[in-house]
Design an enzyme around this catalytic site. Sequence first.
Site, PDB file in Angstrom:
ATOM      1  N   TYR A 136       0.821  -1.220   0.000  1.00  0.00           N
ATOM      2  CA  TYR A 136       0.000   0.000   0.000  1.00  0.00           C
ATOM      3  C   TYR A 136       0.857   1.272   0.000  1.00  0.00           C
ATOM      4  O   TYR A 136       0.323   2.368   0.040  1.00  0.00           O
ATOM      5  CB  TYR A 136      -1.090  -0.023   1.059  1.00  0.00           C
ATOM      6  CG  TYR A 136      -0.683  -0.156   2.522  1.00  0.00           C
ATOM      7  CD1 TYR A 136       0.162   0.755   3.136  1.00  0.00           C
ATOM      8  CD2 TYR A 136      -1.243  -1.150   3.314  1.00  0.00           C
ATOM      9  CE1 TYR A 136       0.480   0.660   4.479  1.00  0.00           C
ATOM     10  CE2 TYR A 136      -0.938  -1.270   4.657  1.00  0.00           C
ATOM     11  CZ  TYR A 136      -0.066  -0.351   5.231  1.00  0.00           C
ATOM     12  OH  TYR A 136       0.236  -0.458   6.568  1.00  0.00           O
ATOM     13  N   LYS A 151       4.992   4.578   4.583  1.00  0.00           N
ATOM     14  CA  LYS A 151       5.605   3.578   3.691  1.00  0.00           C
ATOM     15  C   LYS A 151       5.832   4.165   2.293  1.00  0.00           C
ATOM     16  O   LYS A 151       6.823   3.843   1.628  1.00  0.00           O
ATOM     17  CB  LYS A 151       4.710   2.336   3.594  1.00  0.00           C
ATOM     18  CG  LYS A 151       4.486   1.620   4.918  1.00  0.00           C
ATOM     19  CD  LYS A 151       5.725   0.906   5.404  1.00  0.00           C
ATOM     20  CE  LYS A 151       5.415  -0.023   6.571  1.00  0.00           C
ATOM     21  NZ  LYS A 151       6.604  -0.758   7.045  1.00  0.00           N
TER      22      LYS A 151
HETATM   23  C1  HXC Z   1      -5.899   5.156  17.435  1.00  0.00           C
HETATM   24  C2  HXC Z   1      -3.851   5.127  18.491  1.00  0.00           C
HETATM   25  C3  HXC Z   1      -3.872   3.707  18.538  1.00  0.00           C
HETATM   26  C4  HXC Z   1      -5.028   3.036  17.985  1.00  0.00           C
HETATM   27  C5  HXC Z   1      -2.026   4.391  19.421  1.00  0.00           C
HETATM   28  N1  HXC Z   1      -2.690   5.487  19.057  1.00  0.00           N
HETATM   29  N2  HXC Z   1      -2.720   3.288  19.117  1.00  0.00           N
HETATM   30  N3  HXC Z   1      -4.848   5.832  17.945  1.00  0.00           N
HETATM   31  N4  HXC Z   1      -6.005   3.811  17.440  1.00  0.00           N
HETATM   32  N5  HXC Z   1      -5.117   1.718  17.984  1.00  0.00           N
HETATM   33  C6  HXC Z   1      -2.308   6.860  19.260  1.00  0.00           C
HETATM   34  C7  HXC Z   1      -2.308   7.199  20.746  1.00  0.00           C
HETATM   35  O1  HXC Z   1      -3.614   7.466  21.205  1.00  0.00           O
HETATM   36  C8  HXC Z   1      -1.413   8.418  20.785  1.00  0.00           C
HETATM   37  O2  HXC Z   1      -2.091   9.595  20.392  1.00  0.00           O
HETATM   38  C9  HXC Z   1      -0.409   8.117  19.712  1.00  0.00           C
HETATM   39  O3  HXC Z   1      -0.957   7.094  18.879  1.00  0.00           O
HETATM   40  C10 HXC Z   1       0.897   7.625  20.270  1.00  0.00           C
HETATM   41  O4  HXC Z   1       0.599   6.512  21.099  1.00  0.00           O
HETATM   42  P1  HXC Z   1       1.659   5.973  22.166  1.00  0.00           P
HETATM   43  O5  HXC Z   1       1.185   4.683  22.685  1.00  0.00           O
HETATM   44  O6  HXC Z   1       2.024   7.056  23.137  1.00  0.00           O
HETATM   45  O7  HXC Z   1       2.928   5.876  21.257  1.00  0.00           O
HETATM   46  P2  HXC Z   1       3.937   4.793  20.874  1.00  0.00           P
HETATM   47  O8  HXC Z   1       4.081   3.717  21.888  1.00  0.00           O
HETATM   48  O9  HXC Z   1       5.142   5.543  20.565  1.00  0.00           O
HETATM   49  O10 HXC Z   1       3.365   4.147  19.518  1.00  0.00           O
HETATM   50  C11 HXC Z   1       2.139   3.467  19.482  1.00  0.00           C
HETATM   51  C12 HXC Z   1       2.056   2.579  18.246  1.00  0.00           C
HETATM   52  C13 HXC Z   1       3.133   1.535  18.347  1.00  0.00           C
HETATM   53  C14 HXC Z   1       2.265   3.408  16.998  1.00  0.00           C
HETATM   54  C15 HXC Z   1       0.654   1.944  18.204  1.00  0.00           C
HETATM   55  O11 HXC Z   1       3.206   0.953  19.636  1.00  0.00           O
HETATM   56  C16 HXC Z   1       2.931   0.460  17.371  1.00  0.00           C
HETATM   57  O12 HXC Z   1       2.855   0.685  16.186  1.00  0.00           O
HETATM   58  N6  HXC Z   1       2.851  -0.760  17.783  1.00  0.00           N
HETATM   59  C17 HXC Z   1       2.509  -1.845  16.840  1.00  0.00           C
HETATM   60  C18 HXC Z   1       3.649  -2.228  15.970  1.00  0.00           C
HETATM   61  C19 HXC Z   1       3.165  -3.177  14.925  1.00  0.00           C
HETATM   62  O13 HXC Z   1       2.140  -3.804  15.025  1.00  0.00           O
HETATM   63  N7  HXC Z   1       3.947  -3.335  13.870  1.00  0.00           N
HETATM   64  C20 HXC Z   1       3.623  -4.306  12.836  1.00  0.00           C
HETATM   65  C21 HXC Z   1       2.610  -3.756  11.930  1.00  0.00           C
HETATM   66  S1  HXC Z   1       2.167  -4.911  10.716  1.00  0.00           S
HETATM   67  P3  HXC Z   1      -2.751  10.634  21.440  1.00  0.00           P
HETATM   68  O14 HXC Z   1      -3.377  11.677  20.571  1.00  0.00           O
HETATM   69  O15 HXC Z   1      -3.746   9.841  22.236  1.00  0.00           O
HETATM   70  O16 HXC Z   1      -1.614  11.143  22.277  1.00  0.00           O
HETATM   71  C22 HXC Z   1       1.849  -4.011   9.433  1.00  0.00           C
HETATM   72  C23 HXC Z   1       1.319  -4.812   8.281  1.00  0.00           C
HETATM   73  C24 HXC Z   1       0.653  -3.945   7.318  1.00  0.00           C
HETATM   74  O17 HXC Z   1       2.031  -2.866   9.431  1.00  0.00           O
HETATM   75  C25 HXC Z   1      -0.270  -4.726   6.386  1.00  0.00           C
HETATM   76  C26 HXC Z   1       0.321  -5.007   5.056  1.00  0.00           C
HETATM   77  C27 HXC Z   1      -0.667  -5.369   3.968  1.00  0.00           C
END
Ligand code: HXC
Length: 256
Positions: A136, A151
């Site tokens: 994407y 990305k």
């Molecule tokens: C909405 C969200 C949220 C959610 C976090 N936030 N999770 N908003 N829905 N589910 C918001 C928070 O409310 C906050 O904003 C801000 O993001 C930062 O959150 P923090 O927890 O303080 O930050 P941090 O720990 O630095 O980062 C959070 C995170 C990260 C971005 C969610 O932990 C993360 O990405 N974890 C998952 C990693 C992951 O799964 N990677 C693999 C992806 S697989 P506010 O405004 O409240 O302060 C993939 C495949 C793609 O990508 C598909 C391919 C086809």
Amino acid sequence: MKTLIVTGGSAGIGRQIAHRLASDDNEVVLVGRNTDRLKEAETSLVNDGLNCRTAPLDVRDADAVKHLVENLPRVDGVVNNAAGNFTARTIDLSLNGFRAVVEISLYGTFNFSTAVARRLIAEGRPGAMCNIITTYAWTGAPGVAHSAAAKGGMLAFTKSVAGEWGEHGIRVNAVAPGFVPTESATTHILSSPAAADRMLERIPLARFGRTEEIAEAVAFLMSEQAAYITGSVLTVDGGRSLGPSMHEMPSKQDLT
Ligand code: HXC
């Protein structure tokens, strides 16, 4: 023996990439935020007889990245795999949410790529980099505009620095996986089993990818076998990004 950094290396695709690269007689440096998970991944690699060290840090912390890259005994390349992601309607997304994802994926890639390139250029040595994007990056995808923006940025960055750093013998490529059902991706991206079924219907090879298959593509691009490849994207998605035309007429039944 080369030393290759793998960000987001403690779990999922990153951990598999680290294992695969280490199996090619490289030392790998696992970068991640969670010290316990890093230690667990390190133990697993070491138990398999592989060379590994860990670096607990946040890829968004440019000073920590610079310090690591400048102080490792040797650096030959990096795989920028660390990514933030979750699904959200874009109009509901907070600035902080958008920023967190873009900073982890895109700024993290910038931080490591530039730190590694600076060191390689200063030492007059070649190197290789591979950025883990996803399909994407160029198709876009509703519900993950923040991740797609990051990305897409990584894709443009890959091609740009490939052009810039080629004269130094530094190759920069990208691998674009489709959906790989790791624990993290399943938790953060899949809303329901029905969503998984809908995704599957659109994959010509009719299954999700495996972490080993992504790691294999990365290992190739990081290896000498890819010595004349730079600025390229290797898509590993079972044909998913070929698009809806794959499912339009004539149907498979019409052809038999
Ligand atoms: C909405 C969200 C949220 C959610 C976090 N936030 N999770 N908003 N829905 N589910 C918001 C928070 O409310 C906050 O904003 C801000 O993001 C930062 O959150 P923090 O927890 O303080 O930050 P941090 O720990 O630095 O980062 C959070 C995170 C990260 C971005 C969610 O932990 C993360 O990405 N974890 C998952 C990693 C992951 O799964 N990677 C693999 C992806 S697989 P506010 O405004 O409240 O302060 C993939 C495949 C793609 O990508 C598909 C391919 C086809």
